[in-house]
Design a protein around this motif. Structure first.
Motif, PDB file in Angstrom:
ATOM      1  N   SER A 153       0.822  -1.213   0.000  1.00 44.37           N
ATOM      2  CA  SER A 153       0.000   0.000   0.000  1.00 44.37           C
ATOM      3  C   SER A 153       0.858   1.267   0.000  1.00 44.37           C
ATOM      4  O   SER A 153       0.594   2.202  -0.745  1.00 44.37           O
ATOM      5  N   ALA A 154       1.898   1.305   0.811  1.00 46.95           N
ATOM      6  CA  ALA A 154       2.781   2.485   0.821  1.00 46.95           C
ATOM      7  C   ALA A 154       4.012   2.273  -0.068  1.00 46.95           C
ATOM      8  O   ALA A 154       4.839   3.165  -0.193  1.00 46.95           O
ATOM      9  N   ARG A 155       4.125   1.100  -0.683  1.00 47.15           N
ATOM     10  CA  ARG A 155       5.248   0.746  -1.578  1.00 47.15           C
ATOM     11  C   ARG A 155       6.602   0.921  -0.883  1.00 47.15           C
ATOM     12  O   ARG A 155       7.519   1.557  -1.406  1.00 47.15           O
ATOM     13  N   ILE A 156       6.699   0.317   0.299  1.00 46.34           N
ATOM     14  CA  ILE A 156       7.954   0.357   1.065  1.00 46.34           C
ATOM     15  C   ILE A 156       8.601  -1.024   1.000  1.00 46.34           C
ATOM     16  O   ILE A 156       7.929  -2.039   1.234  1.00 46.34           O
ATOM     17  N   LEU A 157       9.888  -1.033   0.702  1.00 50.35           N
ATOM     18  CA  LEU A 157      10.640  -2.291   0.638  1.00 50.35           C
ATOM     19  C   LEU A 157      11.704  -2.291   1.730  1.00 50.35           C
ATOM     20  O   LEU A 157      12.515  -1.364   1.813  1.00 50.35           O
ATOM     21  N   ILE A 158      11.701  -3.320   2.570  1.00 48.96           N
ATOM     22  CA  ILE A 158      12.773  -3.524   3.560  1.00 48.96           C
ATOM     23  C   ILE A 158      13.671  -4.595   2.966  1.00 48.96           C
ATOM     24  O   ILE A 158      13.286  -5.768   2.884  1.00 48.96           O
ATOM     25  N   SER A 159      14.857  -4.174   2.517  1.00 53.19           N
ATOM     26  CA  SER A 159      15.596  -5.003   1.556  1.00 53.19           C
ATOM     27  C   SER A 159      16.748  -5.805   2.138  1.00 53.19           C
ATOM     28  O   SER A 159      17.398  -6.560   1.405  1.00 53.19           O
ATOM     29  N   HIS A 189      15.598  -7.950 -10.425  1.00 48.53           N
ATOM     30  CA  HIS A 189      14.543  -7.661 -11.419  1.00 48.53           C
ATOM     31  C   HIS A 189      13.157  -7.728 -10.781  1.00 48.53           C
ATOM     32  O   HIS A 189      12.287  -6.909 -11.089  1.00 48.53           O
ATOM     33  N   ARG A 190      12.965  -8.700  -9.888  1.00 54.47           N
ATOM     34  CA  ARG A 190      11.658  -8.796  -9.208  1.00 54.47           C
ATOM     35  C   ARG A 190      11.416  -7.584  -8.302  1.00 54.47           C
ATOM     36  O   ARG A 190      10.305  -7.068  -8.217  1.00 54.47           O
ATOM     37  N   LEU A 191      12.485  -7.120  -7.640  1.00 54.71           N
ATOM     38  CA  LEU A 191      12.324  -5.946  -6.768  1.00 54.71           C
ATOM     39  C   LEU A 191      12.042  -4.691  -7.596  1.00 54.71           C
ATOM     40  O   LEU A 191      11.229  -3.848  -7.218  1.00 54.71           O
ATOM     41  N   ARG A 192      12.661  -4.592  -8.758  1.00 58.71           N
ATOM     42  CA  ARG A 192      12.405  -3.439  -9.639  1.00 58.71           C
ATOM     43  C   ARG A 192      10.931  -3.414 -10.057  1.00 58.71           C
ATOM     44  O   ARG A 192      10.296  -2.356 -10.087  1.00 58.71           O
ATOM     45  N   ALA A 193      10.408  -4.612 -10.373  1.00 62.69           N
ATOM     46  CA  ALA A 193       9.018  -4.701 -10.851  1.00 62.69           C
ATOM     47  C   ALA A 193       8.011  -4.240  -9.783  1.00 62.69           C
ATOM     48  O   ALA A 193       6.880  -3.868 -10.111  1.00 62.69           O
ATOM     49  N   LEU A 194       8.424  -4.257  -8.510  1.00 65.80           N
ATOM     50  CA  LEU A 194       7.523  -3.789  -7.444  1.00 65.80           C
ATOM     51  C   LEU A 194       7.363  -2.265  -7.492  1.00 65.80           C
ATOM     52  O   LEU A 194       6.418  -1.719  -6.942  1.00 65.80           O
ATOM     53  N   ARG A 195       8.319  -1.568  -8.081  1.00 67.93           N
ATOM     54  CA  ARG A 195       8.357  -0.095  -8.145  1.00 67.93           C
ATOM     55  C   ARG A 195       8.250   0.528  -6.738  1.00 67.93           C
ATOM     56  O   ARG A 195       7.303   1.254  -6.432  1.00 67.93           O
ATOM     57  N   PRO A 196       9.248   0.233  -5.889  1.00 67.54           N
ATOM     58  CA  PRO A 196       9.213   0.784  -4.521  1.00 67.54           C
ATOM     59  C   PRO A 196       9.331   2.310  -4.542  1.00 67.54           C
ATOM     60  O   PRO A 196      10.028   2.874  -5.388  1.00 67.54           O
ATOM     61  N   LEU A 197       8.646   2.943  -3.601  1.00 65.19           N
ATOM     62  CA  LEU A 197       8.798   4.388  -3.414  1.00 65.19           C
ATOM     63  C   LEU A 197       9.913   4.673  -2.410  1.00 65.19           C
ATOM     64  O   LEU A 197      10.580   5.696  -2.482  1.00 65.19           O
ATOM     65  N   VAL A 198      10.065   3.782  -1.454  1.00 65.11           N
ATOM     66  CA  VAL A 198      11.140   3.916  -0.460  1.00 65.11           C
ATOM     67  C   VAL A 198      11.752   2.538  -0.226  1.00 65.11           C
ATOM     68  O   VAL A 198      11.026   1.548  -0.100  1.00 65.11           O
ATOM     69  N   VAL A 199      13.084   2.518  -0.174  1.00 64.75           N
ATOM     70  CA  VAL A 199      13.792   1.292   0.190  1.00 64.75           C
ATOM     71  C   VAL A 199      14.474   1.531   1.538  1.00 64.75           C
ATOM     72  O   VAL A 199      15.197   2.516   1.703  1.00 64.75           O
ATOM     73  N   ILE A 200      14.212   0.643   2.483  1.00 65.04           N
ATOM     74  CA  ILE A 200      14.919   0.670   3.775  1.00 65.04           C
ATOM     75  C   ILE A 200      15.943  -0.465   3.706  1.00 65.04           C
ATOM     76  O   ILE A 200      15.578  -1.643   3.826  1.00 65.04           O
ATOM     77  N   GLY A 202      19.489  -2.800   4.542  1.00 62.07           N
ATOM     78  CA  GLY A 202      20.141  -3.354   5.729  1.00 62.07           C
ATOM     79  C   GLY A 202      21.302  -2.502   6.206  1.00 62.07           C
ATOM     80  O   GLY A 202      21.700  -2.571   7.364  1.00 62.07           O
ATOM     81  N   HIS A 203      21.865  -1.697   5.307  1.00 58.58           N
ATOM     82  CA  HIS A 203      22.976  -0.800   5.651  1.00 58.58           C
ATOM     83  C   HIS A 203      22.805   0.498   4.880  1.00 58.58           C
ATOM     84  O   HIS A 203      22.442   0.475   3.699  1.00 58.58           O
ATOM     85  N   GLY A 204      23.076   1.623   5.519  1.00 60.24           N
ATOM     86  CA  GLY A 204      22.950   2.930   4.874  1.00 60.24           C
ATOM     87  C   GLY A 204      21.563   3.526   5.094  1.00 60.24           C
ATOM     88  O   GLY A 204      20.670   2.881   5.659  1.00 60.24           O
ATOM     89  N   GLN A 205      21.407   4.773   4.637  1.00 57.47           N
ATOM     90  CA  GLN A 205      20.139   5.498   4.829  1.00 57.47           C
ATOM     91  C   GLN A 205      19.052   4.951   3.909  1.00 57.47           C
ATOM     92  O   GLN A 205      19.350   4.463   2.812  1.00 57.47           O
ATOM     93  N   PRO A 206      17.784   5.057   4.323  1.00 55.37           N
ATOM     94  CA  PRO A 206      16.689   4.764   3.397  1.00 55.37           C
ATOM     95  C   PRO A 206      16.805   5.653   2.156  1.00 55.37           C
ATOM     96  O   PRO A 206      17.305   6.776   2.243  1.00 55.37           O
ATOM     97  N   PHE A 207      16.352   5.143   1.019  1.00 52.76           N
ATOM     98  CA  PHE A 207      16.483   5.923  -0.224  1.00 52.76           C
ATOM     99  C   PHE A 207      15.265   5.706  -1.114  1.00 52.76           C
ATOM    100  O   PHE A 207      14.500   4.745  -0.934  1.00 52.76           O
ATOM    101  N   ALA A 208      15.124   6.626  -2.083  1.00 51.22           N
ATOM    102  CA  ALA A 208      13.926   6.601  -2.925  1.00 51.22           C
ATOM    103  C   ALA A 208      14.193   6.041  -4.325  1.00 51.22           C
ATOM    104  O   ALA A 208      13.309   5.436  -4.925  1.00 51.22           O
ATOM    105  N   ASP A 209      15.396   6.227  -4.840  1.00 47.89           N
ATOM    106  CA  ASP A 209      15.636   5.881  -6.251  1.00 47.89           C
ATOM    107  C   ASP A 209      16.087   4.422  -6.379  1.00 47.89           C
ATOM    108  O   ASP A 209      17.266   4.131  -6.574  1.00 47.89           O
ATOM    109  N   ALA A 210      15.115   3.524  -6.293  1.00 46.66           N
ATOM    110  CA  ALA A 210      15.437   2.091  -6.359  1.00 46.66           C
ATOM    111  C   ALA A 210      16.004   1.708  -7.726  1.00 46.66           C
ATOM    112  O   ALA A 210      16.925   0.893  -7.813  1.00 46.66           O
ATOM    113  N   ASN A 211      15.481   2.326  -8.784  1.00 43.41           N
ATOM    114  CA  ASN A 211      15.923   1.951 -10.130  1.00 43.41           C
ATOM    115  C   ASN A 211      17.417   2.140 -10.324  1.00 43.41           C
ATOM    116  O   ASN A 211      18.100   1.259 -10.841  1.00 43.41           O
TER     117      ASN A 211
END
Ligand code: ZN
Length: 305
Positions: A153-159, A189-200, A202-211
């Motif tokens: 729903s919020a298109r958040i990926l915890i990666s 490729h599967r994660l790209r297809a989800l079109r995340p708005l935010v990626v959290i 395991g290391h580093g700051q959360p980010f928006a540009d998943a592509n």
């Protein structure tokens, strides 16, 4: 949604490198935590997770995968908060057997404390965390049992370590390495297809540009897939850096002695470099010092940056 606008019930605690980030889920349901950090950073973990929880009990600790920087602190977190621990299905056998080779512990010169598995996380299941629904998606490659958590729903990926803003967790060379890279590429490729708005990650700051992040990962896979010895060298450099971090610095003779006895270094020195492990480690340290990834402090100790 921008990175700054994560739901209030989802708190991200960004850690320095030897500890994985934590995600704390609040909201009206039972509180939960994803990833426990490294055993050597456990005091800070307990303090920061405790601050995020306030008076709430912690019901569950879930893991993205089972490497020392994500699960090494599980026993300490469980002892403090009394939570249940849930492990991805593909990692359960290794944790229950405390298989130090499969878990990259003694085999790779890493440390962690054993802990019990209370619950199993199954790819394909849907969990409620922080009043949001999260799909468990398999993310093999770096760890063949790893999972990521996706909120549609919020298109958040915890990666976890499957995708960072600048790379991903190392894929080891050796038997099955091409399959591991194929799995990592397919996962990206599967994660790209989800079109995340935010990626959290395991290391580093959360980010928006998943592509862009995924493009960088795929480019790295292309390079490493062409050159197994280069991959082996990279893996050893990562392990050297992690070992230095978990000891908070080592004198050079001690570092050489320790690393040259680590089974992974002994094996790679023979398989990929045809040299004694001591010589391989000595050359690795020299090159890490030259590029500034390792520094020599005024106390004479080597530390990873
Ligand atoms: Zn990992």
């Amino acid at each position: 949604m921008s990175v700054a606008a994560l739901p209030a019930a989802v708190r991200v605690i960004v850690r320095s490198w030897v500890n994985a980030n934590h995600v704390v889920f609040l909201g009206s349901g039972p509180a939960a935590l994803i990833d426990a950090g490294h055993v050597c950073g456990a005091d800070e973990t307990l303090e920061r997770v405790g601050d995020a929880l306030g008076e709430r009990p912690l019901a569950r600790l879930l893991l993205t995968h089972c490497h020392s920087d994500h699960m090494g602190g599980c026993a300490r977190v469980r002892a403090r908060f009394g939570c249940r621990i849930a492990v991805p299905e593909g990692d359960v056998a290794a944790i229950r057997a405390w298989d130090t080779e499969a878990l990259w512990l003694d085999y790779a010169g890493q440390m962690a404390e054993p802990f019990p598995v209370d619950d199993v996380i199954r790819p394909g299941e849907r969990l409620e965390l922080g009043n949001l629904e999260w799909d468990v998606i398999p993310a093999p490659g770096h760890d063949m049992g790893a999972v990521v958590f996706w909120n549609p729903s919020a298109r958040i990926l915890i990666s976890g370590d499957a995708l960072w803003e600048q790379g991903f967790g190392i894929v080891l060379p050796g038997e099955g390495w091409r399959d591991r890279f194929a799995a990592a590429r397919d996962c990206l490729h599967r994660l790209r297809a989800l079109r995340p708005l935010v990626v959290i990650p395991g290391h580093g700051q959360p980010f928006a540009d998943a592509n862009s992040a995924i493009d960088r990962c795929l480019a790295r896979i292309d390079v490493f897939e062409r050159d197994e010895p280069r991959l082996a060298r990279h893996a050893l450099q990562v392990m050297v850096a992690y070992s230095l971090m978990q000891h908070d610095g080592l004198a050079e003779p001690e570092a050489l002695r320790r690393f040259a006895a680590v089974p992974m270094f002994v094996e790679y020195a023979r398989e990929y470099f045809g040299q004694p492990p001591y010589d391989v480690v000595s050359e690795l340290l020299k090159s890490l010092l030259a590029k500034g990834a390792v520094t020599r402090g005024t106390d004479g100790l080597l530390r990873a940056r």
